[in-house]
Design a protein around this motif. Structure first.
Motif, PDB file in Angstrom:
ATOM      1  N   GLU A 225      83.551  -2.266  91.363  1.00 23.91           N
ATOM      2  CA  GLU A 225      84.524  -2.454  92.444  1.00 23.91           C
ATOM      3  C   GLU A 225      85.540  -3.551  92.101  1.00 23.91           C
ATOM      4  OE1 GLU A 225      82.558  -2.734  96.238  1.00 23.91           O
ATOM      5  OE2 GLU A 225      81.626  -0.757  95.991  1.00 23.91           O
ATOM      6  N   ASP A 226      85.134  -4.519  91.255  1.00 26.55           N
ATOM      7  CA  ASP A 226      86.093  -5.503  90.753  1.00 26.55           C
ATOM      8  C   ASP A 226      87.088  -4.844  89.802  1.00 26.55           C
ATOM      9  OD1 ASP A 226      84.930  -7.499  92.217  1.00 26.55           O
ATOM     10  OD2 ASP A 226      84.053  -8.578  90.527  1.00 26.55           O
ATOM     11  N   LEU A 227      86.594  -3.920  88.965  1.00 26.38           N
ATOM     12  CA  LEU A 227      87.505  -3.189  88.082  1.00 26.38           C
ATOM     13  C   LEU A 227      88.516  -2.402  88.909  1.00 26.38           C
ATOM     14  CD1 LEU A 227      88.437  -2.094  85.308  1.00 26.38           C
ATOM     15  CD2 LEU A 227      86.879  -0.185  85.687  1.00 26.38           C
ATOM     16  N   ALA A 228      88.050  -1.725  89.958  1.00 28.45           N
ATOM     17  CA  ALA A 228      88.955  -0.956  90.815  1.00 28.45           C
ATOM     18  C   ALA A 228      90.019  -1.864  91.415  1.00 28.45           C
ATOM     19  CB  ALA A 228      88.163  -0.256  91.918  1.00 28.45           C
ATOM     20  N   ASP A 229      89.614  -3.051  91.823  1.00 24.32           N
ATOM     21  CA  ASP A 229      90.546  -4.038  92.370  1.00 24.32           C
ATOM     22  C   ASP A 229      91.611  -4.399  91.327  1.00 24.32           C
ATOM     23  OD1 ASP A 229      91.271  -5.975  94.500  1.00 24.32           O
ATOM     24  OD2 ASP A 229      90.685  -7.467  93.016  1.00 24.32           O
ATOM     25  N   ALA A 230      91.159  -4.591  90.086  1.00 23.93           N
ATOM     26  CA  ALA A 230      92.084  -4.977  89.004  1.00 23.93           C
ATOM     27  C   ALA A 230      93.079  -3.868  88.679  1.00 23.93           C
ATOM     28  CB  ALA A 230      91.298  -5.351  87.751  1.00 23.93           C
ATOM     29  N   LYS A 307      85.673 -11.098  91.355  1.00 17.45           N
ATOM     30  CA  LYS A 307      85.147 -11.750  92.557  1.00 17.45           C
ATOM     31  C   LYS A 307      83.620 -11.694  92.666  1.00 17.45           C
ATOM     32  CE  LYS A 307      89.281 -10.486  95.264  1.00 17.45           C
ATOM     33  NZ  LYS A 307      89.979  -9.763  94.186  1.00 17.45           N
ATOM     34  N   THR A 308      82.990 -10.684  92.051  1.00 21.23           N
ATOM     35  CA  THR A 308      81.557 -10.444  92.269  1.00 21.23           C
ATOM     36  C   THR A 308      80.708 -11.100  91.190  1.00 21.23           C
ATOM     37  OG1 THR A 308      82.192  -8.290  93.174  1.00 21.23           O
ATOM     38  CG2 THR A 308      79.853  -8.633  92.736  1.00 21.23           C
ATOM     39  N   GLY A 309      79.812 -11.996  91.594  1.00 18.52           N
ATOM     40  CA  GLY A 309      78.888 -12.629  90.654  1.00 18.52           C
ATOM     41  C   GLY A 309      77.873 -11.614  90.140  1.00 18.52           C
TER      42      GLY A 309
END
Length: 328
Positions: A225-230, A307-309
């Motif tokens: 989901e961080d990749l999608a954000d990027a 954003k995600t640890g």
């Protein structure tokens, strides 16, 4: 194809095609676009559209005429799958990428974002991996077929930009994990395969889990989901001319496979206090590349950070794995 100095951004009514929407990456992109209010999204399953069939892909693009394309479709797998099926990895990934990029050009797509993989870098490249290290040395033999396919699609996008003035961005994510992953013990990537192995041990009561290699390689992991954000950030805010041939996407932090295994084991066994298992390392199996940490300074300078640890992300991934297991 328009003035490349102007920022070309998606509008809510634009038609957006997500290729590979049921995979780890594509499903995260689809979820993100929908949550941002994009409703004119088109998808096709493999049964509906065979991306290896050039004529079918051309027909789809000429009929649908998408404005934007996220190229997340690929044949993927871990060391085992890459070693066992190199011909399929090379042929299918080149064909998927080439068919979509060429059809996008013929149907005048405004902007395309192509997803690569960090395995494209030379095996012994300096760490962390900067974008300019591409093609400066030999590839890792266990996945060179996949790497060559991904490099070819990056080069195709870059040459279309150069020759035709298209706006095709390529991004290079690090190792990914998250919902919709493939939790295949033999052919999956390291993180989901470890989740499967430890869960199986917990359920069956096994005392020992055998893991590939010696646990020494270092790996970086990015939540899907961080990749999608990027990628949505880049599609909205940057043109191909802003990023060069491609741009790395990662966290800028890594850990050893042994440390990862310890973390996953603790998460999987967290609901059964007092129970655990031992790990043994099968050193007859390959380690793969010693280290694959991406230099993400270019992306950070543009204002984007993950954003995600890792612990939070693995907890989410394990929850999704349990839902998947219970639904079978």
């Amino acid at each position: 194809m328009g003035d490349m100095r102007l920022k070309i951004s998606m509008n809510k009514q634009d038609k957006i095609y997500v290729a590979g929407h049921r995979g780890l990456v594509g499903s995260a992109i689809l979820k993100r676009l929908k949550s941002d209010g994009y409703e004119n999204i088109i998808t096709r399953t493999h049964r509906e559209l065979d991306l290896l069939d050039q004529a079918a892909v051309n027909k789809f693009f000429s009929e649908e005429k998408p404005d934007y394309v996220f190229l997340a479709a690929a044949k993927v797998g871990g060391i085992g799958a890459n070693s066992n099926y190199p011909a399929e990895f090379l042929y299918q990934n080149i064909m998927i990428g080439f068919n979509i990029v060429n059809a996008a050009y013929n149907s005048k797509v405004k902007k395309l974002l192509n997803l690569g993989s960090s395995c494209i870098y030379p095996k012994m490249a300096p760490q962390p991996l900067k974008e300019e290290y591409l093609l400066t040395g030999p590839l890792e033999p266990t996945n060179d077929a996949y790497a060559i396919a991904k490099i070819s699609v990056i080069k195709l996008c870059g040459n279309y930009n150069k020759q035709y003035g298209t706006n095709y961005l390529s991004v290079m994510p690090t190792n990914l994990y998250g919902p919709e992953d493939t939790y295949d013990i033999e052919n999956g990537h390291v993180l989901p395969a470890l989740i499967s192995k430890f869960h199986e041990a917990k359920i069956s009561g096994k005392d020992i889990v055998t893991l590939w290699g010696d646990g020494s390689p270092y790996r970086e992991f990015l939540y899907s989901e961080d990749l999608a954000d990027a990628v949505v950030f880049l599609m909205q805010n940057k043109n191909a001319a802003d990023i060069g041939e491609f741009i790395n996407i990662g966290t800028g932090k890594d850990l050893s496979v042994k440390e990862l295994a310890d973390l996953i084991k603790d998460i999987v066994y967290s609901d059964v206090p007092g129970r655990t298992c031992l790990m043994e390392w099968d050193t007859s199996k390959p380690n793969g590349t010693p280290r694959k940490l991406l230099d993400v300074s270019q992306l950070h300078s543009m204002g984007w950070n993950a954003k995600t640890g890792l612990k939070e992300g693995i907890n989410n991934a394990y929850s999704s794995f349990l839902l998947l297991s219970n639904s079978k």
